[in-house]
Design an enzyme around this catalytic site. Sequence first.
Site, PDB file in Angstrom:
ATOM      1  N   ASN A   9       0.879  -1.173   0.000  1.00  0.00           N
ATOM      2  CA  ASN A   9       0.000   0.000   0.000  1.00  0.00           C
ATOM      3  C   ASN A   9       0.913   1.219   0.000  1.00  0.00           C
ATOM      4  O   ASN A   9       1.509   1.544   1.017  1.00  0.00           O
ATOM      5  CB  ASN A   9      -0.897  -0.017   1.244  1.00  0.00           C
ATOM      6  CG  ASN A   9      -1.724   1.262   1.364  1.00  0.00           C
ATOM      7  OD1 ASN A   9      -1.842   2.031   0.412  1.00  0.00           O
ATOM      8  ND2 ASN A   9      -2.294   1.498   2.547  1.00  0.00           N
ATOM      9  N   LYS A  11       0.119   4.251  -0.314  1.00  0.00           N
ATOM     10  CA  LYS A  11      -0.517   5.463   0.215  1.00  0.00           C
ATOM     11  C   LYS A  11      -0.240   6.629  -0.758  1.00  0.00           C
ATOM     12  O   LYS A  11      -0.188   6.405  -1.959  1.00  0.00           O
ATOM     13  CB  LYS A  11      -0.019   5.749   1.632  1.00  0.00           C
ATOM     14  CG  LYS A  11      -0.084   4.482   2.512  1.00  0.00           C
ATOM     15  CD  LYS A  11       0.137   4.732   3.956  1.00  0.00           C
ATOM     16  CE  LYS A  11       0.136   3.386   4.698  1.00  0.00           C
ATOM     17  NZ  LYS A  11       0.144   3.512   6.133  1.00  0.00           N
ATOM     18  N   HIS A  95      -9.729   1.052   5.350  1.00  0.00           N
ATOM     19  CA  HIS A  95      -8.399   1.309   5.930  1.00  0.00           C
ATOM     20  C   HIS A  95      -8.529   2.316   7.070  1.00  0.00           C
ATOM     21  O   HIS A  95      -9.304   3.276   6.976  1.00  0.00           O
ATOM     22  CB  HIS A  95      -7.456   1.838   4.838  1.00  0.00           C
ATOM     23  CG  HIS A  95      -6.020   1.842   5.276  1.00  0.00           C
ATOM     24  ND1 HIS A  95      -5.513   2.794   6.117  1.00  0.00           N
ATOM     25  CD2 HIS A  95      -5.004   0.979   5.027  1.00  0.00           C
ATOM     26  CE1 HIS A  95      -4.226   2.528   6.359  1.00  0.00           C
ATOM     27  NE2 HIS A  95      -3.903   1.423   5.700  1.00  0.00           N
ATOM     28  N   GLU A  97      -6.753   4.703   8.044  1.00  0.00           N
ATOM     29  CA  GLU A  97      -6.494   6.112   7.704  1.00  0.00           C
ATOM     30  C   GLU A  97      -7.717   6.749   7.058  1.00  0.00           C
ATOM     31  O   GLU A  97      -7.998   7.924   7.270  1.00  0.00           O
ATOM     32  CB  GLU A  97      -5.258   6.206   6.789  1.00  0.00           C
ATOM     33  CG  GLU A  97      -3.978   5.965   7.579  1.00  0.00           C
ATOM     34  CD  GLU A  97      -2.790   5.508   6.749  1.00  0.00           C
ATOM     35  OE1 GLU A  97      -2.817   5.636   5.514  1.00  0.00           O
ATOM     36  OE2 GLU A  97      -1.825   5.013   7.361  1.00  0.00           O
ATOM     37  N   GLU A 167      -5.376  -5.051  10.918  1.00  0.00           N
ATOM     38  CA  GLU A 167      -4.351  -4.022  11.079  1.00  0.00           C
ATOM     39  C   GLU A 167      -4.561  -3.267  12.390  1.00  0.00           C
ATOM     40  O   GLU A 167      -5.316  -2.283  12.427  1.00  0.00           O
ATOM     41  CB  GLU A 167      -4.436  -3.021   9.935  1.00  0.00           C
ATOM     42  CG  GLU A 167      -4.308  -3.646   8.567  1.00  0.00           C
ATOM     43  CD  GLU A 167      -3.824  -2.638   7.546  1.00  0.00           C
ATOM     44  OE1 GLU A 167      -2.677  -2.757   7.124  1.00  0.00           O
ATOM     45  OE2 GLU A 167      -4.583  -1.720   7.211  1.00  0.00           O
ATOM     46  N   GLY A 173       2.329   2.245  10.744  1.00  0.00           N
ATOM     47  CA  GLY A 173       3.251   3.365  10.539  1.00  0.00           C
ATOM     48  C   GLY A 173       3.949   3.825  11.808  1.00  0.00           C
ATOM     49  O   GLY A 173       4.547   4.897  11.831  1.00  0.00           O
ATOM     50  N   SER A 213       3.347  -2.093  10.412  1.00  0.00           N
ATOM     51  CA  SER A 213       4.809  -2.117  10.522  1.00  0.00           C
ATOM     52  C   SER A 213       5.410  -3.492  10.241  1.00  0.00           C
ATOM     53  O   SER A 213       6.367  -3.911  10.884  1.00  0.00           O
ATOM     54  CB  SER A 213       5.247  -1.595  11.895  1.00  0.00           C
ATOM     55  OG  SER A 213       4.800  -0.270  12.074  1.00  0.00           O
TER      56      SER A 213
HETATM   57  C1  PEP Z   1      -0.977   0.003   5.997  1.00  0.00           C
HETATM   58  O1  PEP Z   1      -1.032   1.109   5.521  1.00  0.00           O
HETATM   59  O2  PEP Z   1      -1.911  -0.783   5.763  1.00  0.00           O
HETATM   60  C2  PEP Z   1       0.177  -0.385   6.840  1.00  0.00           C
HETATM   61  C3  PEP Z   1       0.163  -1.541   7.427  1.00  0.00           C
HETATM   62  O3  PEP Z   1       1.214   0.528   6.944  1.00  0.00           O
HETATM   63  P1  PEP Z   1       2.662   0.252   7.599  1.00  0.00           P
HETATM   64  O4  PEP Z   1       3.167  -1.064   7.037  1.00  0.00           O
HETATM   65  O5  PEP Z   1       3.511   1.410   7.147  1.00  0.00           O
HETATM   66  O6  PEP Z   1       2.487   0.180   9.085  1.00  0.00           O
END
Ligand code: PEP
Length: 251
Positions: A9, A11, A95, A97, A167, A173, A213
């Site tokens: 992803n 972003k 998601h 975000e 998640e 992040g 992460s």
């Molecule tokens: C995500 O955006 O779904 C995500 C898991 O981001 P990150 O790997 O940067 O934590």
Amino acid sequence: MMRNIVAGNWKSNKSINEARNWMGEMGEAMDNLPKNVRIMVAVPAPYLAALANEKHPRIHIASQQVSANGHGAFTGEFTADMLVSCGVDYALVGHSERRSDFGETEALVSAKLKQCIESGLGVVLCCGEHLNERDSERQEEVIESQLESALHGMTADDMKNVIVAYEPIWAIGTGRTATADQAAEMHTFIRRWISEKFDRYTAENTSVLYGGSCKPSNAKELFASKDVDGGLIGGASLNSDDFQSLICSFT
Ligand code: PEP
């Protein structure tokens, strides 16, 4: 049925040239990557049609966004069937975000998922709890309620087009990852929930990805759990070498 998936992803990152370079690097490396992993990447919307045309056949293209509506007077929105017509395979829905920074409610998440299913677009349905919810041991309750709401009215047949991504928001992040045990526990919970809501066959054939992460240094341990079928990867998907290491992390 291939349950293992590594999904990137990006972003809001990369220019179109950087995106094309990444695709080129992936194409060159493809022969050396394991065949039992579905490879996916969610790219910025302006690049979807171009990249879907140019991509290596093993790479599935995902949109990070999709409209909750069909065609009509919805300026700025793009529909699930437009994505399908451009060769896009999946959309991320729910998601964290989008939920927290863009006010996407459970009702909106559910409407988006429905649009995707009706158009034959695959869905990566994201769910996850906040830190305070984890600290008060409410993670299962939160995930159950998110899944129940998003998948309301869906059938076992519809689930063939749904991938679930667990998640934990406190891990996205932040550099802080769920332990392999924490991830395994939640993934088993999610698979059991799918089995109870639909049936065992559906649960065994639905991919449940970990996100938060996930990176080359911790992926092997996370992916080793029987219910963790791969990852949704933000930061570590930007570099194609890291992304390839993630794809090679299945044992
Ligand atoms: C995500 O955006 O779904 C995500 C898991 O981001 P990150 O790997 O940067 O934590």
